[in-house]
Write an enzyme that holds these catalytic residues in place. Sequence first.
Site, mmCIF file in Angstrom:
data_model
loop_
_atom_site.group_PDB
_atom_site.id
_atom_site.type_symbol
_atom_site.label_atom_id
_atom_site.label_comp_id
_atom_site.label_asym_id
_atom_site.label_seq_id
_atom_site.Cartn_x
_atom_site.Cartn_y
_atom_site.Cartn_z
ATOM 1 N N TYR A 21 0.845 -1.211 0.000
ATOM 2 C CA TYR A 21 0.000 0.000 0.000
ATOM 3 C C TYR A 21 0.873 1.251 0.000
ATOM 4 O O TYR A 21 0.663 2.179 -0.796
ATOM 5 C CB TYR A 21 -0.910 -0.035 1.239
ATOM 6 C CG TYR A 21 -1.574 1.287 1.569
ATOM 7 C CD1 TYR A 21 -2.667 1.745 0.832
ATOM 8 C CD2 TYR A 21 -1.125 2.080 2.630
ATOM 9 C CE1 TYR A 21 -3.291 2.952 1.151
ATOM 10 C CE2 TYR A 21 -1.735 3.284 2.953
ATOM 11 C CZ TYR A 21 -2.817 3.722 2.215
ATOM 12 O OH TYR A 21 -3.433 4.916 2.524
HETATM 13 P P1 NAD Z 1 -12.195 5.097 2.256
HETATM 14 O O1 NAD Z 1 -11.985 3.726 1.723
HETATM 15 O O2 NAD Z 1 -13.188 5.282 3.333
HETATM 16 O O3 NAD Z 1 -12.532 6.073 1.049
HETATM 17 C C1 NAD Z 1 -11.999 5.916 -0.246
HETATM 18 C C2 NAD Z 1 -13.151 5.932 -1.256
HETATM 19 O O4 NAD Z 1 -12.620 5.877 -2.569
HETATM 20 C C3 NAD Z 1 -14.096 4.725 -1.115
HETATM 21 O O5 NAD Z 1 -15.424 5.146 -0.843
HETATM 22 C C4 NAD Z 1 -14.005 4.006 -2.466
HETATM 23 O O6 NAD Z 1 -15.222 3.441 -2.877
HETATM 24 C C5 NAD Z 1 -13.512 5.120 -3.380
HETATM 25 N N1 NAD Z 1 -12.761 4.627 -4.542
HETATM 26 C C6 NAD Z 1 -11.674 3.814 -4.530
HETATM 27 N N2 NAD Z 1 -11.269 3.548 -5.791
HETATM 28 C C7 NAD Z 1 -12.110 4.232 -6.615
HETATM 29 C C8 NAD Z 1 -12.194 4.360 -8.033
HETATM 30 N N3 NAD Z 1 -11.348 3.729 -8.868
HETATM 31 N N4 NAD Z 1 -13.180 5.143 -8.547
HETATM 32 C C9 NAD Z 1 -14.042 5.791 -7.738
HETATM 33 N N5 NAD Z 1 -14.006 5.694 -6.376
HETATM 34 C C10 NAD Z 1 -13.058 4.938 -5.833
HETATM 35 O O7 NAD Z 1 -10.748 5.614 2.725
HETATM 36 P P2 NAD Z 1 -10.350 6.837 3.681
HETATM 37 O O8 NAD Z 1 -9.848 6.280 4.948
HETATM 38 O O9 NAD Z 1 -11.421 7.854 3.672
HETATM 39 O O10 NAD Z 1 -9.078 7.393 2.891
HETATM 40 C C11 NAD Z 1 -9.203 8.479 1.972
HETATM 41 C C12 NAD Z 1 -7.824 8.813 1.411
HETATM 42 O O11 NAD Z 1 -6.927 9.173 2.449
HETATM 43 C C13 NAD Z 1 -7.150 7.653 0.672
HETATM 44 O O12 NAD Z 1 -6.416 8.200 -0.397
HETATM 45 C C14 NAD Z 1 -6.211 7.067 1.723
HETATM 46 O O13 NAD Z 1 -5.115 6.417 1.122
HETATM 47 C C15 NAD Z 1 -5.780 8.341 2.436
HETATM 48 N N6 NAD Z 1 -5.336 8.128 3.823
HETATM 49 C C16 NAD Z 1 -6.234 7.738 4.778
HETATM 50 C C17 NAD Z 1 -5.816 7.607 6.099
HETATM 51 C C18 NAD Z 1 -6.739 7.184 7.197
HETATM 52 O O14 NAD Z 1 -6.259 7.063 8.329
HETATM 53 N N7 NAD Z 1 -8.034 6.951 6.941
HETATM 54 C C19 NAD Z 1 -4.493 7.893 6.438
HETATM 55 C C20 NAD Z 1 -3.607 8.249 5.428
HETATM 56 C C21 NAD Z 1 -4.052 8.411 4.124
HETATM 57 C C1 UGA Z 2 -4.071 3.893 8.807
HETATM 58 C C2 UGA Z 2 -5.011 3.743 7.582
HETATM 59 O O1 UGA Z 2 -5.726 2.517 7.659
HETATM 60 C C3 UGA Z 2 -4.278 3.806 6.276
HETATM 61 O O2 UGA Z 2 -5.226 3.938 5.220
HETATM 62 C C4 UGA Z 2 -3.394 5.001 6.291
HETATM 63 O O3 UGA Z 2 -2.719 5.178 5.115
HETATM 64 C C5 UGA Z 2 -2.438 4.952 7.466
HETATM 65 O O4 UGA Z 2 -3.230 4.976 8.656
HETATM 66 C C6 UGA Z 2 -1.521 6.147 7.510
HETATM 67 O O5 UGA Z 2 -1.393 6.815 8.538
HETATM 68 O O6 UGA Z 2 -0.879 6.410 6.508
HETATM 69 P P1 UGA Z 2 -2.950 2.190 10.437
HETATM 70 O O7 UGA Z 2 -1.982 3.088 11.110
HETATM 71 O O8 UGA Z 2 -2.598 0.752 10.290
HETATM 72 O O9 UGA Z 2 -3.305 2.697 8.978
HETATM 73 O O10 UGA Z 2 -4.332 2.383 11.202
HETATM 74 P P2 UGA Z 2 -5.208 1.467 12.151
HETATM 75 O O11 UGA Z 2 -5.908 0.411 11.384
HETATM 76 O O12 UGA Z 2 -6.057 2.388 12.939
HETATM 77 O O13 UGA Z 2 -4.128 0.709 13.091
HETATM 78 C C7 UGA Z 2 -3.446 1.377 14.137
HETATM 79 C C8 UGA Z 2 -2.617 0.351 14.881
HETATM 80 O O14 UGA Z 2 -3.490 -0.592 15.527
HETATM 81 C C9 UGA Z 2 -1.691 -0.479 13.989
HETATM 82 O O15 UGA Z 2 -0.460 -0.658 14.641
HETATM 83 C C10 UGA Z 2 -2.387 -1.832 13.871
HETATM 84 O O16 UGA Z 2 -1.507 -2.917 13.758
HETATM 85 C C11 UGA Z 2 -3.125 -1.916 15.188
HETATM 86 N N1 UGA Z 2 -4.353 -2.730 15.097
HETATM 87 C C12 UGA Z 2 -5.304 -2.457 14.168
HETATM 88 C C13 UGA Z 2 -4.527 -3.793 15.975
HETATM 89 O O17 UGA Z 2 -3.662 -4.079 16.815
HETATM 90 N N2 UGA Z 2 -5.683 -4.528 15.896
HETATM 91 C C14 UGA Z 2 -6.662 -4.258 14.984
HETATM 92 O O18 UGA Z 2 -7.693 -4.966 14.962
HETATM 93 C C15 UGA Z 2 -6.469 -3.188 14.096
#
Ligand code: NAD
Ligand code: UGA
Length: 314
Positions: A148
């Site tokens: 990823y």
């Molecule tokens: P999410 O999965 O809730 O939202 C992403 C949306 O994109 C989904 O609803 C999905 O259906 C849509 N999508 C994916 N591929 C598509 C395509 N080809 N065409 C149209 N729609 C499409 O994810 P999120 O957590 O809201 O993350 C949003 C963005 O932020 C992503 O780029 C993710 O990599 C980034 N990000 C998220 C986190 C986090 O902690 N949630 C952290 C770092 C970066």
């Molecule tokens: C999150 C998002 O899922 C990614 O999309 C994003 O890109 C990433 O943050 C980011 O900061 O770039 P992550 O940090 O793995 O990834 O987020 P969580 O799923 O909330 O996990 C946080 C921590 O909890 C991780 O260390 C994970 O291993 C742990 N975890 C998660 C558990 O121990 N148990 C679980 O059931 C889920």
Amino acid sequence: MRALVTGVAGFIGSHLAEGLLKLGWEVRAIDSFTDYYSRKIKENNLKNLKENKNFSFQEGNLLELDLKKTLEGIDYLFHLAAQPGVRKSWGKNFGIYIRDNIAVTQRLLEEVKEFPLKKFILASSSSVYGESPLPMREDNVLRPISPYGITKLASEGLGYLYYKAYKMPVITLRYFTVYGPRQRPDMAFHRFIKALLNDKEITIYGDGNQTRDFTYISDAVEATIKAAWSEVTGEIINIGGGAQVTVNETLKILEEITNKKIKIRYIEKQKGDVLHTSANISKAKKLLNYQPKVKLREGLEKEVAWLATAKAQK
Ligand code: NAD
Ligand code: UGA
């Protein structure tokens, strides 16, 4: 102001679109409802948005849609659509990550490269750093440790290419583990809180001493809007929550908030999971005047309150 938000049915995209509408913007939006998690949850995320007359929604895959009409006249493009999830990006799944995180980004950039866009805001991730020195600075060496992370790094690279070659006003935000109401169901807090509320066991990957710089959703949205408004282009900026905590510490806070005891099962660390993240946010402070406001306990209280409503758990 007219914006396009991709990935609007997702966690961050839906909150961002609400934030833009509150400011009086016209928001066009796209989502394909990928099956990473349930369509029903994503449709719920869109409910408030669809009631707003300044919001229009197009369902479809960004790689296949005819985007001409949707892109016409937009000032800002917020590109959030992606296949998220660090731990699921191995093996056969990698093809989906290549498609939705790399190919989609390239197509969008191609489509708008000659447009008089005010800003192209690209959502990246702390996962591009890998096991990097802490706190993570934007100019650290980048060695992602998950597939990823590799695809998010490639999407950043594409943003840079179009900034250089076409002078596109691209700004890239590296979000650090965002949480709050509507958090994705695969993410830690969502899973922990749901299990707590239902008296189920949770699973911790590793010993729980891994740390994250958790960022509350309203802070992430505010930073994103500030990035759109700012004069800054061609920059990559960390968006963190301002504190680094262990997963075990977050469990204690959740126990206090819910007044329940968590049943925990510790299993092996998952491949691709970075041990520690911590954002150096000096650049965001300087260039965007960004200052995270929501402390972890307050943010977790809000996520607990949201998940306590029956609808959110379906
Ligand atoms: P999410 O999965 O809730 O939202 C992403 C949306 O994109 C989904 O609803 C999905 O259906 C849509 N999508 C994916 N591929 C598509 C395509 N080809 N065409 C149209 N729609 C499409 O994810 P999120 O957590 O809201 O993350 C949003 C963005 O932020 C992503 O780029 C993710 O990599 C980034 N990000 C998220 C986190 C986090 O902690 N949630 C952290 C770092 C970066
Ligand atoms: C999150 C998002 O899922 C990614 O999309 C994003 O890109 C990433 O943050 C980011 O900061 O770039 P992550 O940090 O793995 O990834 O987020 P969580 O799923 O909330 O996990 C946080 C921590 O909890 C991780 O260390 C994970 O291993 C742990 N975890 C998660 C558990 O121990 N148990 C679980 O059931 C889920």
